[in-house]
Design a protein around this motif. Structure first.
Motif, PDB file in Angstrom:
ATOM      1  N   UNK A   3       0.798  -1.216   0.000  1.00 27.99           N
ATOM      2  CA  UNK A   3       0.000   0.000   0.000  1.00 27.99           C
ATOM      3  C   UNK A   3       0.837   1.276   0.000  1.00 27.99           C
ATOM      4  N   UNK A   4       2.112   1.152   0.249  1.00 31.55           N
ATOM      5  CA  UNK A   4       2.972   2.316   0.421  1.00 31.55           C
ATOM      6  C   UNK A   4       2.912   3.263  -0.776  1.00 31.55           C
ATOM      7  N   UNK A   5       3.063   2.738  -1.981  1.00 34.10           N
ATOM      8  CA  UNK A   5       3.037   3.594  -3.178  1.00 34.10           C
ATOM      9  C   UNK A   5       1.670   4.221  -3.373  1.00 34.10           C
ATOM     10  N   UNK A   6       0.639   3.476  -3.098  1.00 31.96           N
ATOM     11  CA  UNK A   6      -0.726   3.982  -3.221  1.00 31.96           C
ATOM     12  C   UNK A   6      -0.952   5.139  -2.253  1.00 31.96           C
ATOM     13  N   UNK A   7      -0.549   4.943  -1.003  1.00 29.29           N
ATOM     14  CA  UNK A   7      -0.675   6.012  -0.001  1.00 29.29           C
ATOM     15  C   UNK A   7       0.152   7.230  -0.391  1.00 29.29           C
ATOM     16  N   UNK A   8       1.369   6.996  -0.858  1.00 29.54           N
ATOM     17  CA  UNK A   8       2.232   8.106  -1.277  1.00 29.54           C
ATOM     18  C   UNK A   8       1.625   8.862  -2.451  1.00 29.54           C
ATOM     19  N   UNK A   9       0.962   8.163  -3.363  1.00 28.25           N
ATOM     20  CA  UNK A   9       0.302   8.806  -4.494  1.00 28.25           C
ATOM     21  C   UNK A   9      -0.846   9.695  -4.052  1.00 28.25           C
ATOM     22  N   UNK A  10      -1.681   9.184  -3.158  1.00 24.60           N
ATOM     23  CA  UNK A  10      -2.780   9.998  -2.629  1.00 24.60           C
ATOM     24  C   UNK A  10      -2.229  11.238  -1.922  1.00 24.60           C
ATOM     25  N   UNK A  11      -1.179  11.044  -1.129  1.00 19.83           N
ATOM     26  CA  UNK A  11      -0.589  12.151  -0.370  1.00 19.83           C
ATOM     27  C   UNK A  11       0.031  13.182  -1.306  1.00 19.83           C
ATOM     28  N   UNK A  12       0.767  12.732  -2.308  1.00 19.68           N
ATOM     29  CA  UNK A  12       1.397  13.660  -3.257  1.00 19.68           C
ATOM     30  C   UNK A  12       0.338  14.478  -3.995  1.00 19.68           C
ATOM     31  N   UNK A  13      -0.735  13.820  -4.432  1.00 22.73           N
ATOM     32  CA  UNK A  13      -1.801  14.550  -5.121  1.00 22.73           C
ATOM     33  C   UNK A  13      -2.445  15.569  -4.192  1.00 22.73           C
ATOM     34  N   UNK A  14      -2.700  15.163  -2.962  1.00 22.97           N
ATOM     35  CA  UNK A  14      -3.315  16.068  -1.994  1.00 22.97           C
ATOM     36  C   UNK A  14      -2.470  17.316  -1.793  1.00 22.97           C
ATOM     37  N   UNK A  15      -1.166  17.155  -1.732  1.00 26.69           N
ATOM     38  CA  UNK A  15      -0.278  18.304  -1.531  1.00 26.69           C
ATOM     39  C   UNK A  15      -0.349  19.298  -2.686  1.00 26.69           C
ATOM     40  N   UNK A  16      -0.706  18.831  -3.879  1.00 31.00           N
ATOM     41  CA  UNK A  16      -0.748  19.701  -5.051  1.00 31.00           C
ATOM     42  C   UNK A  16      -2.110  20.364  -5.287  1.00 31.00           C
ATOM     43  N   UNK A  17      -3.146  19.893  -4.609  1.00 35.26           N
ATOM     44  CA  UNK A  17      -4.460  20.497  -4.824  1.00 35.26           C
ATOM     45  C   UNK A  17      -4.502  21.901  -4.230  1.00 35.26           C
ATOM     46  N   UNK A  18      -5.094  22.854  -4.955  1.00 36.18           N
ATOM     47  CA  UNK A  18      -5.329  24.175  -4.341  1.00 36.18           C
ATOM     48  C   UNK A  18      -6.319  24.010  -3.177  1.00 36.18           C
ATOM     49  N   UNK A  19      -6.087  24.709  -2.088  1.00 37.31           N
ATOM     50  CA  UNK A  19      -6.938  24.583  -0.899  1.00 37.31           C
ATOM     51  C   UNK A  19      -8.425  24.745  -1.223  1.00 37.31           C
ATOM     52  N   UNK A  20      -8.760  25.740  -2.050  1.00 35.24           N
ATOM     53  CA  UNK A  20     -10.172  26.019  -2.315  1.00 35.24           C
ATOM     54  C   UNK A  20     -10.858  24.906  -3.116  1.00 35.24           C
ATOM     55  N   UNK A 141      -6.653 -10.043   6.610  1.00 37.57           N
ATOM     56  CA  UNK A 141      -7.712  -9.612   5.681  1.00 37.57           C
ATOM     57  C   UNK A 141      -8.123  -8.159   5.943  1.00 37.57           C
ATOM     58  N   UNK A 142      -8.215  -7.769   7.217  1.00 40.02           N
ATOM     59  CA  UNK A 142      -8.520  -6.363   7.525  1.00 40.02           C
ATOM     60  C   UNK A 142      -7.422  -5.462   6.972  1.00 40.02           C
ATOM     61  N   UNK A 143      -6.189  -5.898   7.126  1.00 39.52           N
ATOM     62  CA  UNK A 143      -5.039  -5.141   6.618  1.00 39.52           C
ATOM     63  C   UNK A 143      -5.132  -5.000   5.090  1.00 39.52           C
ATOM     64  N   UNK A 144      -5.412  -6.106   4.397  1.00 39.26           N
ATOM     65  CA  UNK A 144      -5.530  -6.087   2.938  1.00 39.26           C
ATOM     66  C   UNK A 144      -6.711  -5.246   2.479  1.00 39.26           C
ATOM     67  N   UNK A 145      -7.745  -5.180   3.289  1.00 39.66           N
ATOM     68  CA  UNK A 145      -8.939  -4.416   2.934  1.00 39.66           C
ATOM     69  C   UNK A 145      -8.633  -2.918   2.808  1.00 39.66           C
ATOM     70  N   UNK A 146      -7.652  -2.435   3.551  1.00 40.31           N
ATOM     71  CA  UNK A 146      -7.255  -1.018   3.435  1.00 40.31           C
ATOM     72  C   UNK A 146      -6.811  -0.739   2.006  1.00 40.31           C
ATOM     73  N   UNK A 147      -5.935  -1.568   1.474  1.00 38.25           N
ATOM     74  CA  UNK A 147      -5.439  -1.399   0.105  1.00 38.25           C
ATOM     75  C   UNK A 147      -6.584  -1.498  -0.898  1.00 38.25           C
ATOM     76  N   UNK A 148      -7.446  -2.486  -0.730  1.00 40.68           N
ATOM     77  CA  UNK A 148      -8.571  -2.666  -1.648  1.00 40.68           C
ATOM     78  C   UNK A 148      -9.465  -1.425  -1.663  1.00 40.68           C
ATOM     79  N   UNK A 149      -9.722  -0.884  -0.491  1.00 43.63           N
ATOM     80  CA  UNK A 149     -10.595   0.282  -0.375  1.00 43.63           C
ATOM     81  C   UNK A 149      -9.960   1.514  -1.007  1.00 43.63           C
ATOM     82  N   UNK A 150      -8.676   1.726  -0.772  1.00 38.67           N
ATOM     83  CA  UNK A 150      -7.980   2.865  -1.393  1.00 38.67           C
ATOM     84  C   UNK A 150      -8.012   2.736  -2.919  1.00 38.67           C
ATOM     85  N   UNK A 151      -7.706   1.544  -3.432  1.00 39.47           N
ATOM     86  CA  UNK A 151      -7.721   1.337  -4.887  1.00 39.47           C
ATOM     87  C   UNK A 151      -9.103   1.581  -5.469  1.00 39.47           C
TER      88      UNK A 151
END
Length: 170
Positions: A3-20, A141-151
């Motif tokens: 999940x690391x790359x997926x989380x990093x992708x969400x975080x990187x995109x979030x940092x680039x969004x204009x606040x408004x 399975x709970x751990x894997x569900x985090x990745x599934x939900x993010x995807x």
């Protein structure tokens, strides 16, 4: 950690969004990017808490997934369909979180994922916690569900980005 790359992708995109743009709702019945991110934080932390709780559960090999849970894990993810939660107060994420609050939430997910990865793999698979839709899941399975939900929410993220005039950061 898968999940690391997926989380990093969400975080990187979030940092680039204009606040408004974080609170801009693209259409009736849709979430803003901020609401989607808040939903991902809340659900991911809930899933990781359940993974942790499995360590305290009494082993019971007879507890099983529901048919939907079995299908989800056989498929390795959610189906490529929109899932509409009932319009209840607890199902509508806050639309007033700041970018900093959302980034802090994603950092917390990352930290908890790192802590849970080894624990989930080492927890007796017969020790389970119940998911309302998927039945009884073990820590792994709970751990894997985090990745599934993010995807599952990647398509929604892209759709919102397009509707509010942001280019996808992929």
């Amino acid at each position: 950690m898968r999940d690391s790359q997926l989380l990093k992708g969400f975080t990187a995109d979030l940092q680039h969004y204009p606040d408004h743009k974080l609170s801009e709702i693209p259409s009736d019945g849709s979430w803003s990017l901020g609401q989607m991110y808040q939903h991902l934080i809340e659900v991911s932390l809930e899933y990781l808490e359940n993974a942790e709780e499995c360590k305290k559960a009494a082993p019971d090999p007879d507890l099983e997934k529901s048919e939907g849970g079995k299908a989800l894990f056989e498929r390795g993810g959610f189906p490529a369909i929109k899932i509409k939660l009932p319009d209840l107060p607890g199902n509508t994420p806050s639309n007033n979180r700041t970018k900093e609050e959302l980034l802090t939430g994603f950092l917390e997910i990352e930290k908890r994922m790192e802590q849970q990865e080894k624990n989930a793999a080492e927890t007796n698979p017969a020790c389970k916690q119940r998911h309302g839709g998927f039945g009884w899941l073990n820590a792994k399975e709970w751990y894997e569900l985090v990745d599934m939900h993010l995807r599952h929410h990647l398509r929604q993220k892209k759709e919102i980005e397009q509707k509010i005039g942001l280019l996808s950061m992929d």
